[in-house]
Design an enzyme around this catalytic site. Structure first.
Site, PDB file in Angstrom:
ATOM      1  N   ASP A  10       0.785  -1.242   0.000  1.00 61.82           N
ATOM      2  CA  ASP A  10       0.000   0.000   0.000  1.00 61.82           C
ATOM      3  C   ASP A  10       0.818   1.296   0.000  1.00 61.82           C
ATOM      4  O   ASP A  10       0.516   2.220   0.771  1.00 61.82           O
ATOM      5  CB  ASP A  10      -0.964   0.010   1.199  1.00 61.82           C
ATOM      6  CG  ASP A  10      -1.986  -1.113   1.154  1.00 61.82           C
ATOM      7  OD1 ASP A  10      -1.908  -1.955   0.239  1.00 61.82           O
ATOM      8  OD2 ASP A  10      -2.854  -1.156   2.044  1.00 61.82           O
ATOM      9  N   HIS A  50     -10.621   0.841  -2.876  1.00 54.64           N
ATOM     10  CA  HIS A  50     -12.001   0.849  -2.402  1.00 54.64           C
ATOM     11  C   HIS A  50     -12.976   1.474  -3.400  1.00 54.64           C
ATOM     12  O   HIS A  50     -12.660   2.498  -4.021  1.00 54.64           O
ATOM     13  CB  HIS A  50     -12.104   1.672  -1.106  1.00 54.64           C
ATOM     14  CG  HIS A  50     -11.286   1.145   0.038  1.00 54.64           C
ATOM     15  ND1 HIS A  50     -11.378  -0.142   0.500  1.00 54.64           N
ATOM     16  CD2 HIS A  50     -10.377   1.765   0.841  1.00 54.64           C
ATOM     17  CE1 HIS A  50     -10.555  -0.286   1.536  1.00 54.64           C
ATOM     18  NE2 HIS A  50      -9.934   0.842   1.760  1.00 54.64           N
ATOM     19  N   HIS A  83     -10.614   7.195   1.455  1.00 59.50           N
ATOM     20  CA  HIS A  83      -9.232   7.055   0.977  1.00 59.50           C
ATOM     21  C   HIS A  83      -9.154   5.960  -0.082  1.00 59.50           C
ATOM     22  O   HIS A  83      -9.975   5.038  -0.104  1.00 59.50           O
ATOM     23  CB  HIS A  83      -8.290   6.713   2.143  1.00 59.50           C
ATOM     24  CG  HIS A  83      -8.571   5.363   2.733  1.00 59.50           C
ATOM     25  ND1 HIS A  83      -9.565   5.150   3.654  1.00 59.50           N
ATOM     26  CD2 HIS A  83      -8.008   4.141   2.503  1.00 59.50           C
ATOM     27  CE1 HIS A  83      -9.610   3.870   3.974  1.00 59.50           C
ATOM     28  NE2 HIS A  83      -8.677   3.221   3.289  1.00 59.50           N
ATOM     29  N   LYS A 108      -7.131  -4.880  -2.866  1.00 58.46           N
ATOM     30  CA  LYS A 108      -7.908  -5.343  -1.712  1.00 58.46           C
ATOM     31  C   LYS A 108      -8.851  -4.259  -1.251  1.00 58.46           C
ATOM     32  O   LYS A 108      -8.662  -3.084  -1.582  1.00 58.46           O
ATOM     33  CB  LYS A 108      -6.962  -5.752  -0.579  1.00 58.46           C
ATOM     34  CG  LYS A 108      -6.125  -4.602  -0.077  1.00 58.46           C
ATOM     35  CD  LYS A 108      -5.021  -5.086   0.827  1.00 58.46           C
ATOM     36  CE  LYS A 108      -4.214  -3.931   1.361  1.00 58.46           C
ATOM     37  NZ  LYS A 108      -4.997  -2.933   2.120  1.00 58.46           N
ATOM     38  N   CYS A 153      -2.109  -2.609   7.616  1.00 61.16           N
ATOM     39  CA  CYS A 153      -1.970  -3.528   6.487  1.00 61.16           C
ATOM     40  C   CYS A 153      -0.660  -4.306   6.480  1.00 61.16           C
ATOM     41  O   CYS A 153      -0.643  -5.473   6.078  1.00 61.16           O
ATOM     42  CB  CYS A 153      -2.221  -2.775   5.181  1.00 61.16           C
ATOM     43  SG  CYS A 153      -3.958  -2.227   5.110  1.00 61.16           S
TER      44      CYS A 153
HETATM   45  C1  VGL Z   1      -4.807   0.850   5.638  1.00 58.11           C
HETATM   46  C2  VGL Z   1      -6.394   1.762   7.029  1.00 58.11           C
HETATM   47  C3  VGL Z   1      -7.353   1.642   6.057  1.00 58.11           C
HETATM   48  C4  VGL Z   1      -3.389   0.419   5.424  1.00 58.11           C
HETATM   49  C5  VGL Z   1      -5.774   0.704   4.655  1.00 58.11           C
HETATM   50  O1  VGL Z   1      -2.951   0.320   4.255  1.00 58.11           O
HETATM   51  O2  VGL Z   1      -2.689   0.178   6.429  1.00 58.11           O
HETATM   52  N1  VGL Z   1      -5.137   1.361   6.826  1.00 58.11           N
HETATM   53  N2  VGL Z   1      -7.032   1.119   4.880  1.00 58.11           N
HETATM   54 ZN    ZN Z   2      -8.446   1.167   3.292  1.00 60.28          ZN
END
Ligand code: VGL
Ligand code: ZN
Length: 200
Positions: A10, A50, A83, A108, A153
């Site tokens: 991510d 998302h 986000h 994801k 994550c």
């Molecule tokens: C994440 C919060 C919401 C991450 C993703 O990548 O750690 N954290 N979505």
């Molecule tokens: Zn997220």
């Protein structure tokens, strides 16, 4: 014979300073990850991806604010700012991230009704992203994880890898945490260590 894979978690615009869910110093992971990649013959990346109506967004729950906790389809869910919406700039990888070695990207968080912190399975372990099957099919024995965020994550990706029997490592210099509570990243690292993840 061991086969090592590097999983980049991510590294997206919304998770770095200026982004919608900014991780402090999130951008600092990039040079570390770019350099580390050179030591692996298999590199993959995960991408938080998302739909706009995702259930983890506070904006999709009337009267709710980011940081509040709800029940989402039977699972405890922290509400986040909107986000990494599919197709937006915020969901793109950082321009400075070297993606030339990335063999495959696993997305994801695509189902509106469930979140997915791990790059392998959703938070209910109901559906696979395909990453676990891919790593197995490539004969991977050792998985190295780095990226954002340490306390979400990265943690759940590493825990799932360890649970599946991969010898799992995290590169802490290539990770940063959200730290909603100041010790969250430290606690996450302890939890990974207890699960057999090697902390490097
Ligand atoms: C994440 C919060 C919401 C991450 C993703 O990548 O750690 N954290 N979505
Ligand atoms: Zn997220």
């Amino acid at each position: 014979m061991s086969k090592r894979a590097f999983v980049i978690v991510d590294v997206q615009n919304d998770f770095v300073p200026g982004g919608a869910l900014a991780v402090p110093e999130g951008d600092r992971v990039v040079p570390v990850i770019n350099e580390a990649q050179k030591n692996f013959d298999l590199v993959v990346a995960t991408q938080d991806w998302h739909p706009h109506n995702h259930g983890s967004f506070a904006a999709n729950h009337f009267g709710r604010k980011p940081g509040e906790i709800i029940q989402l389809n039977g699972l405890t869910q922290i509400l986040w700012p909107t986000h990494c919406v599919q197709g937006t700039k915020g969901a793109e990888f950082l321009a400075a991230l070297d993606t030339s070695r990335v063999a495959r990207v696993f997305q994801k968080g695509t189902a509106p009704e469930i979140d997915s912190y791990s790059g392998l399975f959703d938070n209910g372990h109901r559906k696979s992203t395909g990453l676990a099957e891919y790593l197995k099919s490539q004969g991977v024995t050792d998985v190295y994880v780095a990226g954002l965020a340490t306390d979400y994550c990265v943690k759940f990706t590493a825990l799932d890898c360890a649970k599946l029997g991969f010898k799992t490592h995290i590169l802490t210099a290539g990770c940063r945490g959200v730290n909603l509570k100041p010790d969250d990243s430290r606690d996450a690292i302890e939890e990974m260590r207890r699960a057999g993840v090697s902390i490097e």
